[in-house]
Design an enzyme around this catalytic site. Structure first.
Site, PDB file in Angstrom:
ATOM      1  N   LYS A   1       0.850  -1.194   0.000  1.00 42.77           N
ATOM      2  CA  LYS A   1       0.000   0.000   0.000  1.00 42.77           C
ATOM      3  C   LYS A   1       0.875   1.229   0.000  1.00 42.77           C
ATOM      4  CE  LYS A   1      -2.961   2.808   2.972  1.00 42.77           C
ATOM      5  NZ  LYS A   1      -3.555   2.975   4.304  1.00 42.77           N
TER       6      LYS A   1
ATOM      7  N   GLU B   1      -8.475  12.564  12.381  1.00 51.55           N
ATOM      8  CA  GLU B   1      -7.634  11.441  12.822  1.00 51.55           C
ATOM      9  C   GLU B   1      -6.697  11.855  13.954  1.00 51.55           C
ATOM     10  OE1 GLU B   1      -5.290   7.648  10.888  1.00 51.55           O
ATOM     11  OE2 GLU B   1      -6.179   9.194   9.624  1.00 51.55           O
TER      12      GLU B   1
ATOM     13  N   GLU C   1     -12.084  10.647  -4.771  1.00 51.39           N
ATOM     14  CA  GLU C   1     -11.967  10.607  -3.314  1.00 51.39           C
ATOM     15  C   GLU C   1     -11.139  11.787  -2.816  1.00 51.39           C
ATOM     16  OE1 GLU C   1      -9.645   7.926  -0.037  1.00 51.39           O
ATOM     17  OE2 GLU C   1     -10.926   6.821  -1.433  1.00 51.39           O
TER      18      GLU C   1
ATOM     19  N   GLU D   1      -6.995  -2.194   3.318  1.00 51.67           N
ATOM     20  CA  GLU D   1      -6.267  -0.956   3.574  1.00 51.67           C
ATOM     21  C   GLU D   1      -6.307  -0.617   5.061  1.00 51.67           C
ATOM     22  OE1 GLU D   1      -6.711   3.819   2.603  1.00 51.67           O
ATOM     23  OE2 GLU D   1      -7.826   2.377   1.374  1.00 51.67           O
TER      24      GLU D   1
END
Length: 417
Positions: free
Chosen positions: A175, A220, A402, A264
């Protein structure tokens, strides 16, 4: 080389509720960390440490420990965030890794119904008491705002995503998170209080921040340390909201079952757990993520919790943030291969985007979020950032869409009413 720690004198007193904290903020040299109306705002600089390079976190932490050891502190409130406090913003990569840790001259805080004022000054200087009764004039909206593509055009960025997907398919890595930028330019210098007020209003469940020209509303929490308890919120896996509640619930269910997004997310949670393990005990990892609903997007989210080894001499909040950065949520897996690919194909310097930003007090408690949904303000120019996690079955055009959704918070915050 970091500067020698100064000797500071800091005083904290309880005050009546000051109302909206952003209303107390002057228009220069401000610091902000707010969520749902609570947190800290500050202004002025009693001391500052500028750090750079691979050792930026360690150098800044060592400087702060020296500042705390030398300080004369009187704190009658004694809650996390009262007493001597610093705000920090750090470079994503070690080259150049330009970072700052600053001690405001004035901090106004509120937490669980308790409000306080902290004044800090170098020894021998008097600390001026601010006027907390009179609110400042409302900031003006940016005027003449125009936007342009950043370091890469949309076509160049989607080509970079396709390149990354090919390398993942070839087994080079699992990733990588690729970011892009958009540049907004106003006809006059932008008053950062304008977008901050709108971000705090529209994204109340996010952490609205401003440190040294970097501002945003991050969903986050990289790490919170509070009296020995360490928590970290992991976000990875995203779907855009439509505004239709029924349709969005169906999309949330789709996200929760998406093999691509669950894969992910697993990478990201694993990277956080592995990074915290040397510093913490009693780690709790939920069996499955939940779906976090934000006004513009929904994320798969997991809250990781642990207990720091030694609450007295153990790692402080900044040192824990350094251990976690960059997590798979902002870098990729394996970390070294992902960061190397970012430098090869992203085509820009991230600056402090997707790096730790937040605050820490004299006990080592504090909160460092990841500088997402963020931008860098320099006079009349605002550089906005967004990134996406790329895995084997990522579609470049979907990733571009996105990223556009992730640019919405700051874009909207810059607009007039």
């Amino acid at each position: 080389m970091t500067p020698a720690p100064p000797r500071l004198v800091s005083r904290t007193v309880e005050i009546p509720d000051p109302g909206a904290l952003l209303d107390r903020l002057p228009d220069t040299d401000s610091f902000v960390w707010l969520r749902d109306g609570e947190g800290l705002v500050g202004w002025g600089r009693a001391a500052q440490c500028d750090a750079a390079g691979e050792d930026r976190f360690l150098d800044a932490s060592d400087w702060w420990r020296g500042v705390v050891a030398a300080a004369d502190v009187a704190d009658e409130v004694r809650v996390p965030g009262s007493g001597l406090v610093c705000f920090g913003g750090f470079g994503f990569s070690g080259d150049p890794g330009d970072s700052v840790l600053a001690v405001p001259r004035v901090v106004v805080g509120r937490r669980h119904g308790v409000a306080w004022l902290t004044t800090t000054a170098p020894e021998g200087e008097s600390a001026a008491l601010p006027d907390l009764v009179t609110a400042y004039d409302l900031p003006a909206a940016p005027v003449g705002l125009t936007t342009a593509q950043g370091a890469l055009s949309d076509e160049e960025w989607t080509a970079a995503v396709a390149d990354a997907v090919a390398r993942i398919g070839a087994g080079d890595l699992e990733k990588v998170v690729l970011a892009r930028d958009v540049v907004a330019t106003a006809a006059a210098p932008v008053d950062v209080r304008w977008p901050l007020r709108r971000l705090a209003r529209d994204y109340r469940r996010c952490w609205t921040f401003h440190v040294d020209g970097w501002f945003g509303a991050t969903p986050e929490m990289l790490v919170r340390r509070e009296r020995g308890l360490v928590t970290s919120r992991v976000l990875a896996g995203t779907i855009r909201r439509t505004g239709d509640d029924e349709h969005d619930l169906a999309l949330a269910a789709t996200l929760a079952r998406s093999s691509k997004d669950l894969e992910e997310h697993e990478y990201a949670v694993r990277s956080v757990a592995d990074a915290l393990a040397p510093y913490c005990d009693s780690m709790n990892l939920p069996d499955a993520p939940f779906v976090l609903h934000l006004p513009n997007v929904m994320h798969l989210a997991t809250d990781v919790a642990a207990v720091v080894h030694d609450t007295g001499a153990g790692a402080n909040a900044l040192e824990l943030a350094a251990a976690l950065h960059p997590s798979a949520a902002v870098g990729g897996t394996p970390t070294k291969a992902a960061v190397r690919l970012i430098s090869e194909v992203e085509g820009m310097d991230r600056g402090r985007y997707a790096a730790p930003v937040g605050w820490m007090d004299g006990s080592g408690d504090g909160e460092y979020g990841i500088a997402l949904r963020s931008a860098h303000l320099d006079g009349a120019t605002v550089r906005l950032f967004a990134g996406c996690g790329i895995v084997a079955d990522s579609d470049p055009s979907a990733e571009l869409a996105e990223s556009e959704a992730k640019l919405v918070p700051v874009r909207d915050a810059l607009r007039g009413e």
